[in-house]
Design a protein around this motif. Structure first.
Motif, PDB file in Angstrom:
ATOM      1  N   THR A  16      77.973  75.144 -70.349  1.00 60.76           N
ATOM      2  CA  THR A  16      78.225  74.273 -68.971  1.00 60.76           C
ATOM      3  C   THR A  16      77.592  72.534 -69.084  1.00 60.76           C
ATOM      4  O   THR A  16      78.205  71.971 -67.881  1.00 60.76           O
ATOM      5  CB  THR A  16      78.142  74.787 -67.411  1.00 60.76           C
ATOM      6  N   ASN A  18      76.837  71.669 -71.995  1.00 56.93           N
ATOM      7  CA  ASN A  18      77.096  70.939 -72.494  1.00 56.93           C
ATOM      8  C   ASN A  18      76.087  71.268 -73.870  1.00 56.93           C
ATOM      9  O   ASN A  18      75.792  69.598 -74.692  1.00 56.93           O
ATOM     10  CB  ASN A  18      77.759  69.324 -72.462  1.00 56.93           C
ATOM     11  N   MET A  39      86.098  77.523 -70.208  1.00 57.42           N
ATOM     12  CA  MET A  39      86.074  76.410 -70.000  1.00 57.42           C
ATOM     13  C   MET A  39      87.334  74.904 -70.492  1.00 57.42           C
ATOM     14  O   MET A  39      87.571  74.304 -69.098  1.00 57.42           O
ATOM     15  CB  MET A  39      84.603  75.730 -70.332  1.00 57.42           C
ATOM     16  N   ASP A  40      87.593  74.640 -71.309  1.00 58.24           N
ATOM     17  CA  ASP A  40      88.688  74.450 -72.253  1.00 58.24           C
ATOM     18  C   ASP A  40      90.238  74.270 -71.608  1.00 58.24           C
ATOM     19  O   ASP A  40      90.198  73.951 -71.101  1.00 58.24           O
ATOM     20  CB  ASP A  40      89.081  74.437 -73.223  1.00 58.24           C
ATOM     21  N   ASP A  41      90.437  76.363 -71.201  1.00 56.83           N
ATOM     22  CA  ASP A  41      91.399  75.754 -70.855  1.00 56.83           C
ATOM     23  C   ASP A  41      91.421  75.301 -69.181  1.00 56.83           C
ATOM     24  O   ASP A  41      92.627  75.360 -68.831  1.00 56.83           O
ATOM     25  CB  ASP A  41      91.803  77.149 -70.463  1.00 56.83           C
ATOM     26  N   MET A  42      90.580  75.518 -68.332  1.00 58.68           N
ATOM     27  CA  MET A  42      90.901  75.061 -66.997  1.00 58.68           C
ATOM     28  C   MET A  42      90.859  73.789 -66.945  1.00 58.68           C
ATOM     29  O   MET A  42      91.531  73.431 -66.089  1.00 58.68           O
ATOM     30  CB  MET A  42      89.305  75.490 -66.387  1.00 58.68           C
ATOM     31  N   LYS A  43      90.796  73.045 -67.893  1.00 59.04           N
ATOM     32  CA  LYS A  43      90.569  71.627 -68.468  1.00 59.04           C
ATOM     33  C   LYS A  43      92.578  70.889 -68.549  1.00 59.04           C
ATOM     34  O   LYS A  43      92.681  70.120 -68.091  1.00 59.04           O
ATOM     35  CB  LYS A  43      89.825  71.208 -69.502  1.00 59.04           C
ATOM     36  N   LYS A  44      92.592  71.989 -69.268  1.00 57.74           N
ATOM     37  CA  LYS A  44      94.361  71.724 -69.476  1.00 57.74           C
ATOM     38  C   LYS A  44      95.195  71.972 -67.985  1.00 57.74           C
ATOM     39  O   LYS A  44      95.911  71.007 -68.140  1.00 57.74           O
ATOM     40  CB  LYS A  44      94.245  72.218 -70.529  1.00 57.74           C
ATOM     41  N   GLU A  45      94.675  72.856 -67.074  1.00 58.97           N
ATOM     42  CA  GLU A  45      95.585  73.196 -66.255  1.00 58.97           C
ATOM     43  C   GLU A  45      95.279  71.729 -64.961  1.00 58.97           C
ATOM     44  O   GLU A  45      95.076  71.300 -64.761  1.00 58.97           O
ATOM     45  CB  GLU A  45      95.040  74.796 -65.362  1.00 58.97           C
ATOM     46  N   PHE A  47      95.227  70.162 -62.420  1.00 60.25           N
ATOM     47  CA  PHE A  47      94.734  70.583 -60.492  1.00 60.25           C
ATOM     48  C   PHE A  47      95.466  69.914 -59.715  1.00 60.25           C
ATOM     49  O   PHE A  47      95.863  68.756 -58.774  1.00 60.25           O
ATOM     50  CB  PHE A  47      93.605  69.594 -60.339  1.00 60.25           C
TER      51      PHE A  47
END
Length: 63
Positions: A16, A18, A39-45, A47
């Motif tokens: 987390t 980096n 974490m990468d998948d959450m950034k793509k979703e 908000f």
């Protein structure tokens, strides 16, 4: 051998923040990569901000 909760926490914090893992243990690398992918998948979703209001009340709920 499974990872101890202490090692899992240390890997989670490194991910987390980096930081690099600094280990060649395949089990630790797999856990690090798993968290990285999540974490990468959450950034793509997208908000959603705010509260969505639904003004349509189902039958019987307004009585």
């Amino acid at each position: 051998m499974s990872l101890s909760s202490y090692r899992m926490l240390r890997i989670y914090l490194a991910t987390t923040m980096n930081y690099g893992l600094g280990s060649n243990d395949p089990e630790e690398l797999a856990y690090y990569n798993k968290i990285r992918k999540e974490m990468d998948d959450m950034k793509k979703e997208p908000f959603k901000r705010g509260i969505s209001l639904n003004w349509d009340t189902p039958e019987g709920m307004d009585k």
